[in-house]
Design an enzyme around this catalytic site. Structure first.
Site, PDB file in Angstrom:
ATOM      1  N   ILE A   1      37.209   3.429  24.750  1.00 39.55           N
ATOM      2  CA  ILE A   1      35.818   3.073  24.483  1.00 39.55           C
ATOM      3  C   ILE A   1      35.727   1.953  23.458  1.00 39.55           C
ATOM      4  CG2 ILE A   1      33.587   3.944  23.658  1.00 39.55           C
ATOM      5  CD1 ILE A   1      34.432   5.108  26.335  1.00 39.55           C
ATOM      6  N   GLY A   2      36.615   2.002  22.467  1.00 44.05           N
ATOM      7  CA  GLY A   2      36.600   0.975  21.424  1.00 44.05           C
ATOM      8  C   GLY A   2      37.865   1.000  20.602  1.00 44.05           C
TER       9      GLY A   2
ATOM     10  N   GLY B   1      39.362  -0.253  16.696  1.00 41.45           N
ATOM     11  CA  GLY B   1      39.008  -0.758  15.378  1.00 41.45           C
ATOM     12  C   GLY B   1      40.221  -1.066  14.536  1.00 41.45           C
TER      13      GLY B   1
ATOM     14  N   ALA C   1      41.538   2.912  13.913  1.00 42.95           N
ATOM     15  CA  ALA C   1      41.459   3.965  14.930  1.00 42.95           C
ATOM     16  C   ALA C   1      41.027   3.402  16.276  1.00 42.95           C
ATOM     17  CB  ALA C   1      40.477   5.051  14.479  1.00 42.95           C
TER      18      ALA C   1
ATOM     19  N   LYS D   1      38.097  10.020  18.308  1.00 48.63           N
ATOM     20  CA  LYS D   1      38.493   8.914  17.448  1.00 48.63           C
ATOM     21  C   LYS D   1      39.890   9.233  16.919  1.00 48.63           C
ATOM     22  CE  LYS D   1      36.958   6.051  13.569  1.00 48.63           C
ATOM     23  NZ  LYS D   1      35.861   5.767  12.605  1.00 48.63           N
TER      24      LYS D   1
ATOM     25  N   ASP E   1      28.161  -0.819   5.616  1.00 47.80           N
ATOM     26  CA  ASP E   1      28.800  -1.262   6.852  1.00 47.80           C
ATOM     27  C   ASP E   1      27.975  -0.857   8.077  1.00 47.80           C
ATOM     28  OD1 ASP E   1      30.834  -2.572   8.302  1.00 47.80           O
ATOM     29  OD2 ASP E   1      31.769  -0.662   8.794  1.00 47.80           O
TER      30      ASP E   1
END
Length: 226
Positions: free
Chosen positions: A45-46, A48, A51, A65, A146
């Site tokens: 999904i993503g 970073g 993680a 995550k 953030d």
């Protein structure tokens, strides 16, 4: 504390076993980690800096995550933050903590960044809900920072915040405050219009380079094609 939402314990154990097969790598001078190995049952999904967020094929309502080894200590910190925010509906929900992962609610909908790209109108209530969620976090002794276009989800006219990783850090990065100021100054000019990705990225780059906020907004006016 560990909260399990699995209706089938066997299925939950299988997912945890498959999570243990995921291999991540943190590279020097890179803003994102690398995924070296991941079972086919997961969809990314993503990605970073510390993680990767993945979704298992058996459950479309949650994501995991997974923290890279060097940042596994952040798993406990982030879980404790979610525990403090669990009564505020504007934040995503954390269901479970593992040794190197968090099981989170999968929040459907475009990010505010994608809303700009797609011309989806961002109503004032979304901005206000984020403001109220930040105030709630402060009352819990946290520092909501953030917060930007890519970690606020637009859900049928409401806001959902999906990243709280920096809420124990000190200082204010002013990212959200500056976005709100830009919203009030410029959004009526672009509301409902599809903004080219290159233009959004140009504005982001200019923002990072410009120390004087007044000069930044002045240059932003010059950039506006509307």
């Amino acid at each position: 504390m560990k909260i399990s939402m699995e209706s089938d314990p066997t299925e939950g154990d299988t997912i945890i076993e498959e999570i243990s097969e995921i291999q991540l790598e943190k590279k020097v001078n890179s803003s994102k980690i690398n995924i070296l190995q991941i079972p086919e049952s997961f969809k990314v999904i993503g990605i970073g800096t510390d993680a990767a967020v993945v979704q298992h094929e058996s459950d479309s309502d949650t994501v995991y995550k997974i923290f890279v080894e060097e940042a596994e200590w952040k798993c406990e910190v982030e879980f404790s933050i979610y525990e403090q925010l669990k009564d505020c509906m504007t934040y995503a929900t954390c269901y479970e903590k593992g040794p190197n992962f968090l099981k989170l609610s999968y929040e459907k909908g475009p990010t505010l960044y994608q809303c700009l790209e797609q011309g989806i109108v961002i109503n004032p209530e979304v901005i206000e809900e984020v403001e109220q969620a930040r105030e709630y976090a402060r009352k819990q002794g946290l520092n909501p920072r953030d917060i930007h276009l890519e970690n606020v989800i637009f859900q049928e006219g409401h806001a959902k915040i999906i990243d709280v990783a920096e809420y124990r850090k000190s200082g204010n990065d002013y990212r959200w405050e500056h976005l709100v100021e830009g919203y009030h100054l410029f959004y009526t000019l672009i509301e409902g219009r599809q903004i080219p990705t290159f233009l959004i990225e140009t504005v982001k780059k200019l923002y990072k380079q410009e120390e004087d906020l007044v000069q930044f907004f002045s240059k932003l006016k010059d950039l506006s094609p509307f």
